[in-house]
Design a protein around this motif. Structure first.
Motif, PDB file in Angstrom:
ATOM      1  N   THR A 107       0.820  -1.212   0.000  1.00 47.35           N
ATOM      2  CA  THR A 107       0.000   0.000   0.000  1.00 47.35           C
ATOM      3  C   THR A 107       0.850   1.257   0.000  1.00 47.35           C
ATOM      4  OG1 THR A 107      -1.684  -1.205   1.253  1.00 47.35           O
ATOM      5  CG2 THR A 107      -1.896   1.173   1.148  1.00 47.35           C
ATOM      6  N   LYS A 110       2.404   1.743  -3.504  1.00 46.69           N
ATOM      7  CA  LYS A 110       1.400   2.158  -4.482  1.00 46.69           C
ATOM      8  C   LYS A 110       0.946   3.597  -4.249  1.00 46.69           C
ATOM      9  CE  LYS A 110      -0.549  -2.307  -5.798  1.00 46.69           C
ATOM     10  NZ  LYS A 110      -1.774  -3.163  -5.839  1.00 46.69           N
ATOM     11  N   ASN A 111       0.874   4.009  -2.990  1.00 54.11           N
ATOM     12  CA  ASN A 111       0.523   5.401  -2.708  1.00 54.11           C
ATOM     13  C   ASN A 111       1.586   6.352  -3.257  1.00 54.11           C
ATOM     14  OD1 ASN A 111      -1.885   4.862  -1.418  1.00 54.11           O
ATOM     15  ND2 ASN A 111      -1.010   4.833   0.623  1.00 54.11           N
ATOM     16  N   LYS A 165      -8.794  -1.139   3.973  1.00 52.84           N
ATOM     17  CA  LYS A 165      -8.125  -1.165   2.673  1.00 52.84           C
ATOM     18  C   LYS A 165      -8.587   0.001   1.805  1.00 52.84           C
ATOM     19  CE  LYS A 165      -7.117  -4.277  -1.185  1.00 52.84           C
ATOM     20  NZ  LYS A 165      -7.370  -5.616  -1.775  1.00 52.84           N
ATOM     21  N   GLN A 169      -6.272   3.063   0.266  1.00 55.61           N
ATOM     22  CA  GLN A 169      -6.174   3.193  -1.187  1.00 55.61           C
ATOM     23  C   GLN A 169      -6.939   4.394  -1.726  1.00 55.61           C
ATOM     24  OE1 GLN A 169      -7.455  -0.508  -2.920  1.00 55.61           O
ATOM     25  NE2 GLN A 169      -5.808  -1.704  -1.968  1.00 55.61           N
ATOM     26  N   PHE A 174      -4.575   5.622  -7.923  1.00 46.86           N
ATOM     27  CA  PHE A 174      -4.004   4.515  -7.158  1.00 46.86           C
ATOM     28  C   PHE A 174      -3.853   3.254  -8.011  1.00 46.86           C
ATOM     29  CE2 PHE A 174      -4.086   0.918  -4.231  1.00 46.86           C
ATOM     30  CZ  PHE A 174      -3.176   1.325  -3.255  1.00 46.86           C
ATOM     31  N   THR A 175      -4.805   2.984  -8.883  1.00 46.13           N
ATOM     32  CA  THR A 175      -4.771   1.754  -9.688  1.00 46.13           C
ATOM     33  C   THR A 175      -4.397   2.009 -11.146  1.00 46.13           C
ATOM     34  OG1 THR A 175      -7.155   1.985 -10.167  1.00 46.13           O
ATOM     35  CG2 THR A 175      -6.527   0.704  -8.224  1.00 46.13           C
ATOM     36  N   ASN A 178      -1.391  -0.265 -12.358  1.00 46.06           N
ATOM     37  CA  ASN A 178      -1.353  -1.653 -11.881  1.00 46.06           C
ATOM     38  C   ASN A 178      -0.931  -2.622 -12.974  1.00 46.06           C
ATOM     39  OD1 ASN A 178      -2.058  -0.941  -9.314  1.00 46.06           O
ATOM     40  ND2 ASN A 178      -4.172  -1.639  -9.436  1.00 46.06           N
TER      41      ASN A 178
END
Length: 230
Positions: A107, A110-111, A165, A169, A174-175, A178
């Motif tokens: 996390t 990814k942040n 979660k 997120q 954020f995604t 991916n």
């Protein structure tokens, strides 16, 4: 002279054609670090871990195994501990140059990547396929605290519902990165920097032809005099 010029023209033409084809070719984006062993085996790459964290404490006390090898890298200058306030700067400087990697919970990484994407507008970083560290979060209180009995089931319910979660997120982009593609088809518009070889080839051919023609003119009177003598 003609054969040498044809050979030179052939080499330059093939080089120029290859340059144009490379502008339209598929480019592969390298992602060399997928496991912790990949980083350990690379002699010029350093790791950045979170300072004052349980992970740092774990590395300080581990006695054997792969993480012992990671801890030994600190003596070689390949293991650094940064605080969370330093993460953004470290990502934008050390990691971006390609000689450092972040090792932290999914996390957090990814942040950081999401914040960088919001600033730069592109995906410059990738996450490894393998995971190395477990993620745990908890609320700590005294054992005799009477609210523990009522707090435990509520924390479990929030965890099972995914609200923790979601909070972690809740960051823009954020995604977005991916599924970063490993290969990208790029096309570059033609410009003078791409076409300068044509003009160099033309100018070189004209200059060589002019030199040969001048030499023939200078040598022509000698030939005429030799003809008259005979």
């Amino acid at each position: 002279m003609l054969g040498l010029w044809m050979l030179t023209t052939l080499v330059l033409t093939k080089s120029y054609a290859g340059n144009l084809m490379s502008l339209l070719a598929v480019r592969y984006l390298p992602q060399p670090f997928q496991t912790l062993e990949d980083v350990l085996d690379h002699p010029s790459v350093a790791m950045i871990w979170q300072k004052y964290s349980k992970n740092e404490e774990f590395l300080r006390g581990v006695q054997f195994g792969m993480f012992r090898e990671v801890a030994d890298l600190e003596e070689k200058g390949r293991l650094k501990f940064h605080t969370q306030t330093q993460f953004s700067k470290s990502l934008d400087t050390l990691v971006r140059t390609g000689d450092h990697v972040f090792v932290d919970i999914d996390t957090t990484v990814k942040n950081l990547r999401a914040i960088d994407v919001s600033k730069k507008g592109r995906c410059d970083f990738y996450l490894s396929r393998d995971g190395f560290l477990p993620f745990s979060s908890s609320i700590i209180s005294q054992k005799t605290n009477p609210i523990i009995k009522g707090l435990n089931p509520r924390v479990i319910a929030l965890t099972e519902s995914g609200i923790f979660k979601y909070w972690l997120q809740d960051v823009p982009n954020f995604t977005r990165c991916n599924n970063v593609p490993k290969k990208v088809a790029l096309s570059t518009t033609l410009s003078f920097t791409n076409l300068w070889g044509v003009f160099v080839l033309l100018a070189g051919g004209l200059a060589a032809g002019l030199v040969v023609w001048s030499l023939e003119l200078l040598n022509l009177p000698n030939k005429k005099s030799s003809w008259k003598t005979t």
